[in-house]
Design a protein around this motif. Sequence first.
Motif, mmCIF file in Angstrom:
data_model
loop_
_atom_site.group_PDB
_atom_site.id
_atom_site.type_symbol
_atom_site.label_atom_id
_atom_site.label_comp_id
_atom_site.label_asym_id
_atom_site.label_seq_id
_atom_site.Cartn_x
_atom_site.Cartn_y
_atom_site.Cartn_z
ATOM 1 N N GLU A 17 -6.063 6.694 9.376
ATOM 2 C CA GLU A 17 -5.172 7.740 8.891
ATOM 3 C C GLU A 17 -5.982 8.932 8.393
ATOM 4 O O GLU A 17 -6.744 8.825 7.431
ATOM 5 C CB GLU A 17 -4.279 7.219 7.765
ATOM 6 N N ALA A 18 -5.797 10.075 9.039
ATOM 7 C CA ALA A 18 -6.553 11.272 8.660
ATOM 8 C C ALA A 18 -6.243 11.713 7.231
ATOM 9 O O ALA A 18 -7.072 12.342 6.575
ATOM 10 C CB ALA A 18 -6.252 12.401 9.633
ATOM 11 N N SER A 19 -5.051 11.379 6.731
ATOM 12 C CA SER A 19 -4.662 11.804 5.385
ATOM 13 C C SER A 19 -5.351 11.004 4.285
ATOM 14 O O SER A 19 -5.321 11.403 3.116
ATOM 15 C CB SER A 19 -3.150 11.687 5.217
ATOM 16 N N HIS A 38 0.828 -1.203 0.000
ATOM 17 C CA HIS A 38 0.000 0.000 0.000
ATOM 18 C C HIS A 38 0.859 1.249 0.000
ATOM 19 O O HIS A 38 1.985 1.258 0.514
ATOM 20 C CB HIS A 38 -0.956 0.017 1.194
ATOM 21 N N THR A 39 0.318 2.274 -0.624
ATOM 22 C CA THR A 39 0.924 3.600 -0.633
ATOM 23 C C THR A 39 -0.175 4.615 -0.360
ATOM 24 O O THR A 39 -1.359 4.345 -0.601
ATOM 25 C CB THR A 39 1.583 3.922 -1.986
ATOM 26 N N VAL A 40 0.219 5.779 0.144
ATOM 27 C CA VAL A 40 -0.716 6.882 0.367
ATOM 28 C C VAL A 40 -0.122 8.133 -0.253
ATOM 29 O O VAL A 40 1.020 8.500 0.049
ATOM 30 C CB VAL A 40 -0.990 7.110 1.866
ATOM 31 N N ALA A 41 -0.890 8.782 -1.129
ATOM 32 C CA ALA A 41 -0.428 10.009 -1.773
ATOM 33 C C ALA A 41 -1.627 10.862 -2.150
ATOM 34 O O ALA A 41 -2.613 10.353 -2.710
ATOM 35 C CB ALA A 41 0.399 9.694 -3.020
ATOM 36 N N ASP A 42 -1.563 12.131 -1.814
ATOM 37 C CA ASP A 42 -2.599 13.099 -2.199
ATOM 38 C C ASP A 42 -3.993 12.666 -1.763
ATOM 39 O O ASP A 42 -4.975 12.832 -2.497
ATOM 40 C CB ASP A 42 -2.577 13.333 -3.717
ATOM 41 N N LEU A 95 -4.996 -4.146 7.846
ATOM 42 C CA LEU A 95 -4.486 -3.039 7.037
ATOM 43 C C LEU A 95 -5.584 -2.012 6.768
ATOM 44 O O LEU A 95 -5.339 -0.796 6.817
ATOM 45 C CB LEU A 95 -3.922 -3.585 5.727
ATOM 46 N N LEU A 96 -6.781 -2.477 6.513
ATOM 47 C CA LEU A 96 -7.895 -1.553 6.299
ATOM 48 C C LEU A 96 -8.151 -0.713 7.548
ATOM 49 O O LEU A 96 -8.447 0.489 7.454
ATOM 50 C CB LEU A 96 -9.150 -2.330 5.910
ATOM 51 N N GLY A 97 -8.053 -1.334 8.714
ATOM 52 C CA GLY A 97 -8.223 -0.589 9.955
ATOM 53 C C GLY A 97 -7.173 0.499 10.110
ATOM 54 O O GLY A 97 -7.479 1.621 10.547
#
Length: 251
Positions: free
Chosen positions: A45-47, A7-11, A38-40
């Motif tokens: 994550e607020a982002s 998983h990655t988080v961006a924008d 992982l979903l939890g």
Amino acid sequence: MEPQLQHTVADGVATLVIDHPAKRNAMTSAMWRRLPELLGELAAEASVHVLVLTGAGATFCAGADISSLRAPDAGPGADPQSLAVRAEEALAAFPKPTLAAIRGHCVGGGCQLAAACDLRFAEEGASFGVTPAKLGIVYPAGSTRRLASLVGPAAAKYLLFSAELIGTERALRTGLVDEVLPVGELDKRVAEFTRVLTSRSRLTQAAAKEFASGRTGRDAYWAGQARESGDTTEGVAAFLERRLPRFTWSG
């Protein structure tokens, strides 16, 4: 490489990748177990505003890796059905918009995961199937109801009774997918659409997701959230002033 969920988080967008290309991204017991955890983490994550679920390479997910589920170290409760149901329910309960980006095979447990997402975009040439009738498995009641709610009782029975694969044209016609994109255009369209979603009110999306799932009785709660957050006031002002709104509600 070991089968895994990446998983990655961006924008504001979390991208969750089913990565087991040696077996067309079939889910191992470890992957099924990891998915709800992982979903939890991503939900907290607020982002993260939107979740995209996809598969590595040229396919989405071919279902459960039966060989791993029968392995000596598979552990208690490792049957494909119970593990898949827990993962499916966790995905359906994810509190933010979810979108499955589908290429190639989306079959069995893979189709179960895709159906648990809010939306499904598919590349031309993808194939879909719900295949328990090939194995003599009773498809779970909750999964059956979710499928029937998505495509209608007749189409759900066709898929479940026959275990036949269908293409993107029929999947679009029955409502199993929301958009079909030409080969090479899926990633671009997903990026474009998730930008739209991240620009919209999280408050509206969260309430709409809850109501669409059939949960009722919290109308007053959501009205209160709208008043306290100021998002409705901001949205109306932005519309009248012809500018982008600056929504602040985050859950």
